[in-house]
Design a protein around this motif. Structure first.
Motif, mmCIF file in Angstrom:
data_model
loop_
_atom_site.group_PDB
_atom_site.id
_atom_site.type_symbol
_atom_site.label_atom_id
_atom_site.label_comp_id
_atom_site.label_asym_id
_atom_site.label_seq_id
_atom_site.Cartn_x
_atom_site.Cartn_y
_atom_site.Cartn_z
ATOM 1 N N GLN A 1 2.470 -2.121 11.071
ATOM 2 C CA GLN A 1 1.354 -1.656 10.220
ATOM 3 C C GLN A 1 0.792 -2.757 9.910
ATOM 4 O OE1 GLN A 1 1.940 1.972 7.622
ATOM 5 N NE2 GLN A 1 4.194 2.181 8.779
ATOM 6 N N THR A 2 -0.588 -2.529 9.515
ATOM 7 C CA THR A 2 -1.268 -3.855 8.745
ATOM 8 C C THR A 2 -2.364 -3.189 7.809
ATOM 9 O OG1 THR A 2 -3.121 -3.874 10.555
ATOM 10 C CG2 THR A 2 -1.161 -5.300 10.911
ATOM 11 N N TRP B 1 -1.620 -7.706 4.433
ATOM 12 C CA TRP B 1 -0.359 -7.141 4.433
ATOM 13 C C TRP B 1 0.365 -6.602 5.983
ATOM 14 C CZ3 TRP B 1 3.755 -8.391 1.951
ATOM 15 C CH2 TRP B 1 4.903 -7.372 1.670
ATOM 16 N N GLY B 2 1.201 -7.053 6.345
ATOM 17 C CA GLY B 2 1.937 -6.582 7.548
ATOM 18 C C GLY B 2 3.367 -6.263 7.743
ATOM 19 N N GLU B 3 3.446 -5.111 8.359
ATOM 20 C CA GLU B 3 4.840 -4.462 8.258
ATOM 21 C C GLU B 3 5.459 -4.166 9.309
ATOM 22 O OE1 GLU B 3 4.998 -0.933 5.886
ATOM 23 O OE2 GLU B 3 4.707 -2.041 3.954
ATOM 24 N N TRP B 4 6.722 -4.650 9.939
ATOM 25 C CA TRP B 4 7.420 -4.512 11.207
ATOM 26 C C TRP B 4 8.511 -3.738 10.840
ATOM 27 C CZ3 TRP B 4 10.820 -8.916 13.699
ATOM 28 C CH2 TRP B 4 11.283 -8.267 14.880
ATOM 29 N N SER C 1 8.355 -7.214 5.822
ATOM 30 C CA SER C 1 6.803 -7.292 5.518
ATOM 31 C C SER C 1 6.568 -8.686 5.109
ATOM 32 C CB SER C 1 6.502 -6.162 4.251
ATOM 33 O OG SER C 1 7.022 -5.235 4.628
ATOM 34 N N GLY D 1 2.726 -11.384 3.781
ATOM 35 C CA GLY D 1 1.538 -11.522 3.457
ATOM 36 C C GLY D 1 1.214 -11.214 1.975
#
Length: 324
Positions: free
Chosen positions: A25-26, A50-53, A62, A64
């Protein structure tokens, strides 16, 4: 004094992608509520990148720029005023975060960029009157725990541990020629109670030493004594509290109220510095359709300076939001 602007205009782009190694998700978001140099025209500034993995069930990495992990997100009330009430944590920081979620419980640890802000001096010594930036060489460590009940109640605890520093060694343009460092910390406990489907009450409070830069309404967060060659830095002790309530009159109309003080310990406060600051907000929000919201708010604020100089202000505010 009358003032109007559109600087709260916000642009967001979000994505969600399933991959062979988990979901990504970004979020990229900006607004025009930038520095005073752009107060009339508004300059685009970065809010979130922001980025989430989700690399494993229940685990998310996450990175960023995003809301600080020291900040309870559910305690932010709906206000026309951009920053909201004094006493709440409100900060976006560059960070790397690890989050674990299971059932109703979420816990997270993050390493964050230290808050960089101007600090001031103590009451005596050659260092008095000199201004410089926080020069920490360590990241802030933040932790959060959030519990959400089936009934919608929420309980949270947030903490921060970091370093404050001043270092003028080897910097020819620095007014401070020596160096010193100290520990800063802060804690916040918060709760949101859903009394009915139409009424909720939210309370948060905490305190710390040297971490008040993350709190709305904060004065400078440190003091320095000693000399320019041998400075001594210390974090100011503070206490913060905020309470808010929201009452849904109808699906379109909500009444909101919020208040919060921020208090600094007397021994850590110079004669010209803020000892207490507080705001009170009361508003009505009307959202007849999902694409528009109108708000009308009355806001009262006061600031107490240690040398017995007190000031207060009353302001009426109107806001219009259009969503697309």
């Amino acid at each position: 004094k009358f003032h109007s602007h559109g600087r709260q205009t916000r642009i967001s782009v979000a994505s969600r992608t399933d991959t062979s190694i988990g979901e990504f998700q970004t979020l990229i978001e900006g607004d025009f509520f930038s520095s005073s140099e752009c107060s009339s025209t508004g300059c685009l500034r970065l809010r979130h990148a922001w980025g989430e993995w989700q690399f494993f069930p229940n685990w998310t990495f996450s990175a960023g720029q995003y809301w600080s992990n020291f900040m309870p997100l559910f305690d932010l009330p709906d206000t026309v005023d951009f920053e909201g009430p004094v006493g709440l944590a409100f900060s976006r920081q560059g960070q790397a975060r690890l989050t674990y979620s299971t059932g109703n419980l979420t816990a997270a640890l993050a390493l964050e960029r230290p808050f960089i802000g101007t600090v001031t001096s103590g009451e005596s010594g050659e260092a008095e009157g000199l201004l410089f930036d926080n020069d920490s060489n360590l990241p802030d460590l933040t932790a959060s725990i959030l519990y959400k009940s089936e009934a919608g109640h929420q309980l949270g605890f947030n903490a921060i541990l970091g370093q404050l520093g001043v270092d003028g060694e080897g910097k020819p343009n620095s007014l401070i020629t020596g160096s010193d460092r100290t520990i800063d910390w802060g804690i916040i406990g918060s709760a949101q109670i859903m009394f009915t489907d139409a009424f909720q009450l939210t309370v948060s409070g905490g305190g710390g030493r040297g971490a008040s830069s993350y709190i709305v309404g904060a004065d400078v967060n440190v003091y320095v004594t000693g000399t320019a060659a041998d400075p001594n830095i210390g974090g100011r002790v503070y206490y913060n509290f905020a309470v808010s309530g929201a009452l849904e009159i109808s699906p379109e109309i909500t009444l909101n109220t919020a208040s919060g003080p921020l208090y600094f310990a007397n021994n850590d406060t110079l004669e010209t510095q803020t000892k207490l600051v507080q705001t009170v907000h009361a508003n009505t929000m009307w959202r007849p359709v999902s694409q528009m919201q109108l708000g009308l708010e009355i806001m009262w604020a006061k600031r107490n300076i240690k040398q017995s100089t007190n000031a207060d202000a009353l302001r009426g505010q109107f806001g219009a939001w259009f969503f697309f």
